[in-house]
Design a protein around this motif. Structure first.
Motif, short mmCIF file in Angstrom:
data_model
loop_
_atom_site.label_atom_id
_atom_site.label_comp_id
_atom_site.label_asym_id
_atom_site.label_seq_id
_atom_site.Cartn_x
_atom_site.Cartn_y
_atom_site.Cartn_z
N PHE A 16 -8.24 -7.85 -1.30
CA PHE A 16 -7.28 -8.89 -1.62
C PHE A 16 -6.21 -8.95 -0.53
O PHE A 16 -5.70 -10.03 -0.20
N VAL A 17 -5.86 -7.78 -0.02
CA VAL A 17 -4.95 -7.69 1.13
C VAL A 17 -5.60 -6.77 2.17
O VAL A 17 -6.44 -5.93 1.84
N SER A 18 -5.22 -6.95 3.41
CA SER A 18 -5.71 -6.08 4.48
C SER A 18 -4.88 -4.80 4.52
O SER A 18 -3.83 -4.69 3.86
N GLY A 19 -5.30 -3.85 5.32
CA GLY A 19 -4.53 -2.63 5.48
C GLY A 19 -3.15 -2.91 6.04
O GLY A 19 -2.15 -2.31 5.60
N ASP A 20 -3.08 -3.81 7.01
CA ASP A 20 -1.79 -4.16 7.59
C ASP A 20 -0.89 -4.85 6.56
O ASP A 20 0.32 -4.60 6.53
N GLU A 21 -1.48 -5.70 5.73
CA GLU A 21 -0.69 -6.38 4.70
C GLU A 21 -0.20 -5.39 3.64
O GLU A 21 0.92 -5.52 3.13
N GLN A 22 -1.02 -4.39 3.32
CA GLN A 22 -0.56 -3.39 2.37
C GLN A 22 0.62 -2.60 2.94
O GLN A 22 1.57 -2.27 2.22
N SER A 23 0.59 -2.34 4.23
CA SER A 23 1.73 -1.68 4.87
C SER A 23 2.97 -2.55 4.79
O SER A 23 4.09 -2.06 4.62
N ARG A 24 2.77 -3.86 4.91
CA ARG A 24 3.90 -4.78 4.81
C ARG A 24 4.49 -4.73 3.41
O ARG A 24 5.71 -4.74 3.23
N LEU A 25 3.64 -4.65 2.40
CA LEU A 25 4.14 -4.54 1.03
C LEU A 25 4.90 -3.22 0.84
O LEU A 25 5.94 -3.19 0.17
N ARG A 26 4.38 -2.17 1.43
CA ARG A 26 5.02 -0.86 1.29
C ARG A 26 6.43 -0.87 1.88
O ARG A 26 7.34 -0.19 1.38
N ASN A 27 6.61 -1.64 2.94
CA ASN A 27 7.91 -1.69 3.63
C ASN A 27 8.81 -2.81 3.13
O ASN A 27 9.92 -2.98 3.65
N ALA A 28 8.34 -3.56 2.15
CA ALA A 28 9.09 -4.73 1.68
C ALA A 28 10.13 -4.35 0.64
O ALA A 28 10.07 -3.28 0.00
N CYS A 29 11.10 -5.25 0.47
CA CYS A 29 12.13 -5.08 -0.55
C CYS A 29 12.27 -6.39 -1.33
O CYS A 29 12.37 -7.47 -0.75
N VAL A 30 12.26 -6.29 -2.66
CA VAL A 30 12.44 -7.45 -3.53
C VAL A 30 13.61 -7.18 -4.47
O VAL A 30 13.69 -6.10 -5.08
N PHE A 31 14.49 -8.13 -4.57
CA PHE A 31 15.64 -8.06 -5.48
C PHE A 31 15.29 -8.83 -6.74
O PHE A 31 15.04 -10.04 -6.68
N VAL A 32 15.27 -8.14 -7.88
CA VAL A 32 14.98 -8.77 -9.17
C VAL A 32 16.23 -8.69 -10.03
O VAL A 32 16.65 -7.60 -10.42
N LEU A 241 4.99 -11.84 -3.84
CA LEU A 241 4.06 -11.17 -2.93
C LEU A 241 3.63 -12.11 -1.81
O LEU A 241 3.52 -11.70 -0.65
N GLN A 242 3.38 -13.38 -2.15
CA GLN A 242 3.02 -14.36 -1.12
C GLN A 242 4.13 -14.47 -0.07
O GLN A 242 3.87 -14.55 1.12
N SER A 243 5.37 -14.46 -0.55
CA SER A 243 6.51 -14.56 0.35
C SER A 243 6.57 -13.36 1.29
O SER A 243 6.75 -13.50 2.50
N VAL A 244 6.43 -12.17 0.74
CA VAL A 244 6.48 -10.95 1.54
C VAL A 244 5.37 -10.94 2.59
O VAL A 244 5.58 -10.53 3.74
#
Length: 291
Positions: A16-32, A241-244
């Protein structure tokens, strides 16, 4: 005790995501902002997707009435601070996540919070808080993910270049201060949103209209049902997630509605059809408010 590794935790995401995209998610920040019904469902989506940093803000504690729909509400968390209890449970899923928790003081730090995040999710049902979030997000160049107060699941994405809800629905005046809103403006905002929902979706066919009239009039708490709330929050989390990931959004600032009763997506009407519908909707709303 089973050893946790982020790689094993997220291994089934790949494809669903690539390895690079998963790394991007790991480094992302979301304010809820708002960790209850829709906010909580969005948070569950984010933490299980492997988002590495969350900022959670909420003023309230979990109540028994939250158990019907709020994913982090359990008998163990009733009476506990919502944001803190949510953080504790998120760390049971990903113990490596960095999660900042704020309560009633979050508006004092809103510039930093929004600046720190890649995207903002509005899970609050307070008009003033929403105004503050949207205005700050525009100033900081961040998108806001939101959903309507609707009987059907919905989602919309407002980028800094889009009209904010207060602008496109027209319920505020220039110079309106977010934390000094008169009751009539709050009522106008609720009615404007209800009018939009009833005009652009089939929501009226899937809810008790007499009770909906009480909600619009402010004499009854908002109705909330687990399937609708959880689906809406999941849609919000998905758009975050799409935004990140830098992928195109499925929703724009007008949003769309998911009708699970018919298995259809309901998108906003063209302007000329909406103009024809609006007087009929207003007439129906006036009847509900008068009853």
């Amino acid at each position: 005790m089973t050893e946790f590794t982020y790689q094993e935790f997220t291994t089934r995401n790949l494809g669903f995501v690539s390895g690079d995209e998963q790394s991007r998610l790991r480094n992302a920040c979301v304010f809820v902002c708002g960790t209850g019904g829709m906010g909580g469902s969005a948070i569950m989506t984010l933490i299980r997707a492997g988002v590495g940093r969350l900022i959670l803000a909420d003023l309230d504690a979990f109540e028994v009435s939250n158990l019907n729909r709020q994913l982090f509400a359990t008998l163990k968390t009733v009476d506990q601070d919502k944001a803190q209890a949510t953080r504790d449970q998120c760390l049971q899923i990903n113990p490596e996540a960095e999660i900042e928790v704020l309560g009633a003081e979050w508006p004092d730090h809103v510039d930093r919070l929004v600046q720190s995040a890649d995207v903002v999710i509005n899970g609050t049902d307070d008009l003033g808080a929403s105004l503050l979030l949207y205005r700050t997000a525009r100033a900081k160049g961040r998108a806001v993910i939101d959903a309507y107060a609707s009987p059907l699941p919905s989602v919309y994405v407002t980028t800094p270049d889009d009209p904010m809800p207060e602008e496109r629905l027209g319920y505020t005046k220039p110079g309106t201060i977010w934390n000094a809103l008169p009751p009539e403006m709050r009522d106008a905002a609720a009615q404007a949103e209800a009018e939009y929902v009833l005009t652009h979706s089939s929501s009226r066919h899937h809810v008790d209209l007499a009770l909906a009239g009480e909600v619009i009039a402010g004499t009854r708490s908002r109705m909330s049902f687990a399937p609708m709330v959880i689906m809406a929050g999941t849609l919000m989390g998905g758009e975050a997630l799409q935004s990140v990931l830098g992928r195109p959004h499925g929703a724009d600032y007008r949003g769309w509605f998911l009708n699970p009763h018919t298995g259809k997506v309901e998108r906003p009407l063209p302007r000329f059809l909406a103009a024809l519908m609006r007087p009929l909707v207003r007439q129906q709303m006036n009847k509900l408010l008068a009853s």
